[in-house]
Design a protein around this motif. Structure first.
Motif, short mmCIF file in Angstrom:
data_model
loop_
_atom_site.label_atom_id
_atom_site.label_comp_id
_atom_site.label_asym_id
_atom_site.label_seq_id
_atom_site.Cartn_x
_atom_site.Cartn_y
_atom_site.Cartn_z
N MET A 1 0.90 -1.02 -0.02
CA MET A 1 -0.46 0.23 0.33
C MET A 1 0.94 1.24 0.07
SD MET A 1 -2.88 1.49 -0.20
CE MET A 1 -4.09 -0.03 1.20
N ALA A 2 0.42 2.61 -1.11
CA ALA A 2 1.42 3.03 -1.40
C ALA A 2 0.89 4.30 0.23
CB ALA A 2 0.84 3.82 -2.33
N GLU A 3 1.94 5.13 0.85
CA GLU A 3 2.20 5.90 1.53
C GLU A 3 1.74 7.40 0.82
OE1 GLU A 3 4.54 6.03 4.96
OE2 GLU A 3 4.03 3.58 5.31
N LEU A 4 0.67 8.49 0.81
CA LEU A 4 0.82 9.17 -0.03
C LEU A 4 1.26 10.87 0.61
CD1 LEU A 4 -2.14 8.20 -2.17
CD2 LEU A 4 -0.14 7.75 -3.01
N THR A 5 1.03 11.60 -0.11
CA THR A 5 1.24 13.00 0.57
C THR A 5 0.50 13.50 0.76
OG1 THR A 5 3.42 13.37 -0.67
CG2 THR A 5 2.29 15.64 -0.51
N ASN A 6 -0.81 14.32 1.86
CA ASN A 6 -1.92 14.39 2.46
C ASN A 6 -2.39 15.67 1.29
OD1 ASN A 6 -2.43 12.52 4.55
ND2 ASN A 6 -1.56 14.28 5.88
N GLU A 7 -1.56 16.25 0.85
CA GLU A 7 -1.68 17.62 -0.13
C GLU A 7 -1.29 17.80 -1.20
OE1 GLU A 7 -3.09 22.48 0.91
OE2 GLU A 7 -2.36 20.77 2.74
N ILE A 8 -1.26 18.32 -2.31
CA ILE A 8 -0.51 18.37 -3.12
C ILE A 8 0.43 19.86 -3.16
CG2 ILE A 8 0.21 18.41 -5.06
CD1 ILE A 8 -1.42 15.67 -5.20
N LYS A 9 1.56 20.50 -2.92
CA LYS A 9 1.64 21.95 -2.79
C LYS A 9 2.70 22.09 -3.88
CE LYS A 9 0.97 22.38 2.02
NZ LYS A 9 1.53 22.44 2.92
N LYS A 10 3.34 21.28 -4.24
CA LYS A 10 4.75 21.48 -5.34
C LYS A 10 4.69 20.66 -6.33
CE LYS A 10 9.42 23.01 -5.32
NZ LYS A 10 11.04 22.74 -4.43
N ILE A 11 5.11 20.96 -7.47
CA ILE A 11 5.03 19.59 -8.41
C ILE A 11 5.72 20.25 -9.14
CG2 ILE A 11 3.45 19.55 -10.67
CD1 ILE A 11 0.30 20.52 -9.26
N ALA A 12 6.80 18.23 -9.81
CA ALA A 12 8.13 18.64 -10.89
C ALA A 12 7.12 18.13 -12.18
CB ALA A 12 8.76 17.81 -10.22
N VAL A 13 8.00 18.41 -13.15
CA VAL A 13 7.53 18.29 -14.33
C VAL A 13 9.23 18.06 -15.55
CG1 VAL A 13 6.35 19.02 -16.59
CG2 VAL A 13 5.97 19.85 -14.94
N VAL A 14 9.81 16.92 -15.58
CA VAL A 14 10.80 16.31 -15.75
C VAL A 14 10.09 15.85 -17.68
CG1 VAL A 14 12.37 14.44 -16.03
CG2 VAL A 14 10.76 15.01 -13.90
N GLY A 15 10.47 16.86 -18.34
CA GLY A 15 10.83 16.61 -19.72
C GLY A 15 10.10 17.98 -20.69
N GLY A 31 -2.16 27.88 -9.51
CA GLY A 31 -1.66 28.46 -8.41
C GLY A 31 -0.32 27.52 -7.48
N TYR A 32 -0.09 26.40 -8.11
CA TYR A 32 1.20 25.78 -7.69
C TYR A 32 2.35 25.91 -7.70
CZ TYR A 32 -1.95 21.91 -7.30
OH TYR A 32 -3.39 21.07 -6.45
N ASP A 33 3.64 25.87 -7.34
CA ASP A 33 4.66 26.17 -7.44
C ASP A 33 5.28 24.52 -8.33
OD1 ASP A 33 5.60 28.40 -5.73
OD2 ASP A 33 4.79 27.11 -4.22
N VAL A 34 6.04 25.35 -9.50
CA VAL A 34 6.42 24.28 -10.41
C VAL A 34 8.30 24.34 -10.38
CG1 VAL A 34 6.30 23.15 -12.43
CG2 VAL A 34 4.84 24.60 -11.63
N VAL A 35 9.07 23.05 -10.66
CA VAL A 35 9.83 23.25 -10.86
C VAL A 35 10.37 21.96 -12.17
CG1 VAL A 35 10.24 20.98 -9.12
CG2 VAL A 35 12.41 22.03 -10.29
N ALA A 36 10.56 22.65 -13.31
CA ALA A 36 10.81 21.60 -14.37
C ALA A 36 12.02 21.99 -14.54
CB ALA A 36 10.35 22.65 -15.38
N THR A 37 12.30 20.45 -14.80
CA THR A 37 13.71 20.37 -15.49
C THR A 37 13.53 19.25 -16.83
OG1 THR A 37 15.83 18.56 -14.41
CG2 THR A 37 13.90 17.72 -14.14
#
Length: 322
Positions: A1-15, A31-37
């Motif tokens: 069973m996966a232990e999931l983050t309760n709230e999504i605040k920051k997102i990464a986009v790969v590509g 309204g999210y903070d996004v880090v891209a690579t």
């Protein structure tokens, strides 16, 4: 069973190709903070330009509180990009070996509880998660271009995906104004792309056989079935073709025609001659118009079309999944 983050605040986009940049624009607008690579040379500049291009359309659609392009950060190293985020959207080129390697790297460096979603258009999730240490948190989340406007996202879990991960992803995409469609069975191309590919193959045959030009084929969709499909899709469109008895009468009357050799299921060989016909046809259709101008016209049209869809088909759903 996966232990999931309760709230999504920051997102990464790969590509940060067309799809990756579309995701970035949508996430920022919500309204999210996004880090891209992306390791490609010049990727950061192209990313910023793509987001800037999409922003006027997103402003027309309505930005979430706190939405800002300033909340975007580019990170050159994948490890640093995914280490401290709650949700990762993978968008690298559609090559199985590359995607499997990148997803395994993401899984190795992402924090516990982060969901990993692949934007693959055709590869099944069981294949993509095969090299991951935590395959239970890997899913397919396949969008449609332009991602920042088109709401559909197809969600598919692999053999080892935890159902709780799919449900969290469904709720997340729903919260960012998308229409998540949970597909219960793994299949190459998922649903939307398989339907589009069928039309694409037939269109190539029509061009190859000299039946119609690219412009004529596009017109046949734009001014014909495409208008109806935008509201009802193929099944309800044909349901209405059956009159008062709906699909029952339609199948009785037109069902035998399915046996006629109208369509060609296999794609034609993509010869130089066929390629040139398609390329020259598209260039003739768009003569004097840049891709940027066409994108702008498409975006403005989609915004108005989405407003019409909401007016005439509000809260369209498929067993509560859309």
């Amino acid at each position: 069973m996966a232990e999931l983050t309760n709230e999504i605040k920051k997102i990464a986009v790969v590509g940060t190709g067309v799809i990756g940049n579309g995701w970035i624009a949508r996430f920022l607008a919500q309204g999210y903070d996004v880090v891209a690579t992306d390791p490609a040379e010049g990727a950061e500049g192209r990313m910023c330009a793509a987001v800037e291009h999409a922003w006027p359309a997103l402003e027309k659609m309505g930005l979430a509180e706190g939405a800002s392009q300033d909340r975007l950060h580019f990170e050159s190293e994948l490890k640093q990009a995914v280490a401290d985020v709650d949700f990762i959207q993978e968008c690298v080129p559609e090559r199985e070996d590359l995607k499997r390697k990148v997803l395994a790297d993401i899984d190795r460096h992402a924090k516990q509880g982060a969901v990993i979603a692949s934007s693959t258009s055709g590869i099944v999730p069981s294949t993509l998660q095969a090299d991951c240490q935590h395959p239970e948190r890997v899913i397919v989340a396949h969008p449609f271009n332009p991602v920042y406007l088109i709401p559909l996202v197809e969600l598919v879990g692999g053999q080892k995906t935890d159902s709780a991960v799919i449900e969290q992803a469904r709720k997340f995409y729903d919260s960012i104004q998308m229409k998540p469609l949970v597909i219960s069975t793994e299949i190459e191309g998922h649903v939307g792309d398989r339907l589009m590919e069928a039309i694409w193959r037939e269109a190539l045959h029509l061009v190859n056989d000299g039946v119609a030009t690219t412009e004529e084929i596009d017109a046949s969709i734009v001014y014909g079935p495409g208008l109806r499909w935008a509201l009802m899709g193929p099944f309800l469109t044909l349901h209405l073709a059956g009159g008062d008895q709906g699909m029952r009468h339609m199948l009785e009357q037109f069902g035998p025609a399915l046996k006629l050799p109208w369509t060609k299921l296999e794609a034609p060989e993509l010869t130089d001659e066929l390629s040139n016909r398609v390329i020259e046809g598209c260039e003739h259709q768009t003569e004097g118009q840049s891709v940027a101008e066409l994108n702008k016209r498409r975006d403005e049209f989609l915004i108005e079309l989405l407003e019409l869809l909401e007016k005439y088909w509000p809260a369209a759903n498929l067993n509560g999944r859309l």
